[in-house]
Design a protein around this motif. Structure first.
Motif, mmCIF file in Angstrom:
data_model
loop_
_atom_site.group_PDB
_atom_site.id
_atom_site.type_symbol
_atom_site.label_atom_id
_atom_site.label_comp_id
_atom_site.label_asym_id
_atom_site.label_seq_id
_atom_site.Cartn_x
_atom_site.Cartn_y
_atom_site.Cartn_z
ATOM 1 N N ASN A 74 0.964 -1.398 0.050
ATOM 2 C CA ASN A 74 -0.139 0.186 -0.004
ATOM 3 C C ASN A 74 0.872 1.252 -0.103
ATOM 4 O O ASN A 74 0.336 2.272 0.041
ATOM 5 N N THR A 123 1.636 2.768 -5.790
ATOM 6 C CA THR A 123 1.241 1.773 -6.865
ATOM 7 C C THR A 123 1.573 2.019 -8.004
ATOM 8 O O THR A 123 1.349 1.043 -8.930
ATOM 9 N N ASP A 127 3.801 17.093 -11.920
ATOM 10 C CA ASP A 127 4.499 16.530 -10.976
ATOM 11 C C ASP A 127 5.514 17.408 -10.169
ATOM 12 O O ASP A 127 5.971 17.274 -9.028
ATOM 13 N N ARG A 146 4.152 6.996 -7.062
ATOM 14 C CA ARG A 146 2.797 7.529 -6.802
ATOM 15 C C ARG A 146 2.137 6.626 -5.778
ATOM 16 O O ARG A 146 2.197 5.431 -5.688
ATOM 17 N N ASP A 147 1.220 7.482 -4.969
ATOM 18 C CA ASP A 147 0.407 6.590 -3.908
ATOM 19 C C ASP A 147 -0.884 6.020 -4.921
ATOM 20 O O ASP A 147 -0.895 6.251 -6.075
ATOM 21 N N ALA A 148 -1.729 5.604 -4.057
ATOM 22 C CA ALA A 148 -2.932 5.029 -4.654
ATOM 23 C C ALA A 148 -3.678 5.902 -5.338
ATOM 24 O O ALA A 148 -4.784 5.652 -6.293
ATOM 25 N N ASP A 149 -3.882 7.361 -4.885
ATOM 26 C CA ASP A 149 -4.358 8.322 -5.575
ATOM 27 C C ASP A 149 -3.617 8.942 -6.686
ATOM 28 O O ASP A 149 -4.120 9.995 -7.313
ATOM 29 N N GLY A 150 -2.517 8.341 -7.003
ATOM 30 C CA GLY A 150 -1.669 9.099 -8.124
ATOM 31 C C GLY A 150 -0.867 10.115 -7.714
ATOM 32 O O GLY A 150 -0.124 10.846 -8.612
ATOM 33 N N GLU A 151 -0.650 10.546 -6.513
ATOM 34 C CA GLU A 151 0.017 11.467 -5.915
ATOM 35 C C GLU A 151 1.504 11.226 -5.849
ATOM 36 O O GLU A 151 1.809 10.239 -5.363
#
Length: 178
Positions: free
Chosen positions: A15, A18, A27, A64-69
């Motif tokens: 987690n 991703t 970015d 990137r995290d799960a939100d694409g950040e």
């Protein structure tokens, strides 16, 4: 992916990120904030991070995290005078995602990418003597890859205009074995 990269990815919680991929101009602001919040990197102008994402995207990566950040990045460039050398400019991980090996995963992934198709056989970076996290990152990288590591002062502190900058120690890792 090498065995060392697989080990790092397995050691990283699923987690945490991703995707690892090429940075986009959009970015740049997030990468600037991560660098600023690191409290150890020399912070460049926000404009330079936008340019970096445009002009050096092929030799840089973002996680990137799960939100694409963006939550972490590594920036680099192939050195014009020594095209066999990838200069790693900055590596930073957002505070909430530190301590899980993500910087090592990014570094391994980037060097695997550029050693394959661009003729890169070694990496160079600079580290100030007080940056123990970067020293550990690059020392363990050299050990994982069985590559020699040489250190020498590249820019002594008095060369910097502010007069308080520590020396920048050049870490040269490689050549990598075929």
């Amino acid at each position: 992916m090498t065995a060392a990269q697989e080990d790092l990815v397995q050691a990283t919680p699923q987690n945490e990120f991703t995707e690892i991929g090429t940075p986009r101009v959009e970015d740049g602001a997030a990468i600037w904030r991560i660098a600023r919040d690191s409290e150890v990197l020399d912070l460049n102008s926000s404009y330079s991070y936008l340019l970096w994402c445009r002009d050096f995207a092929a030799t840089s990566l973002v996680a990137r995290d799960a939100d694409g950040e963006p939550i972490a990045f590594v920036t680099g460039y192939v050195r014009p005078a020594r095209p066999e050398a990838l200069v790693v400019w900055q590596v930073a991980v957002d505070h909430a995602h530190r301590g899980r090996g993500l910087a090592g995963v990014l570094l391994d992934t980037l060097t695997a990418k550029v050693t394959g198709g661009q003729g890169v056989r070694e990496i160079e970076t600079t580290v100030t003597p007080d940056n123990t996290a970067s020293d550990r990152l690059f020392t363990s990288y050299a050990e994982r890859h069985g590559a020699p590591l040489a250190r020498e002062v590249l820019f002594d502190g008095p060369l910097f205009p502010e007069g308080t900058h520590q020396p920048e120690v050049l870490y040269r890792i490689g050549p990598f074995s075929a």
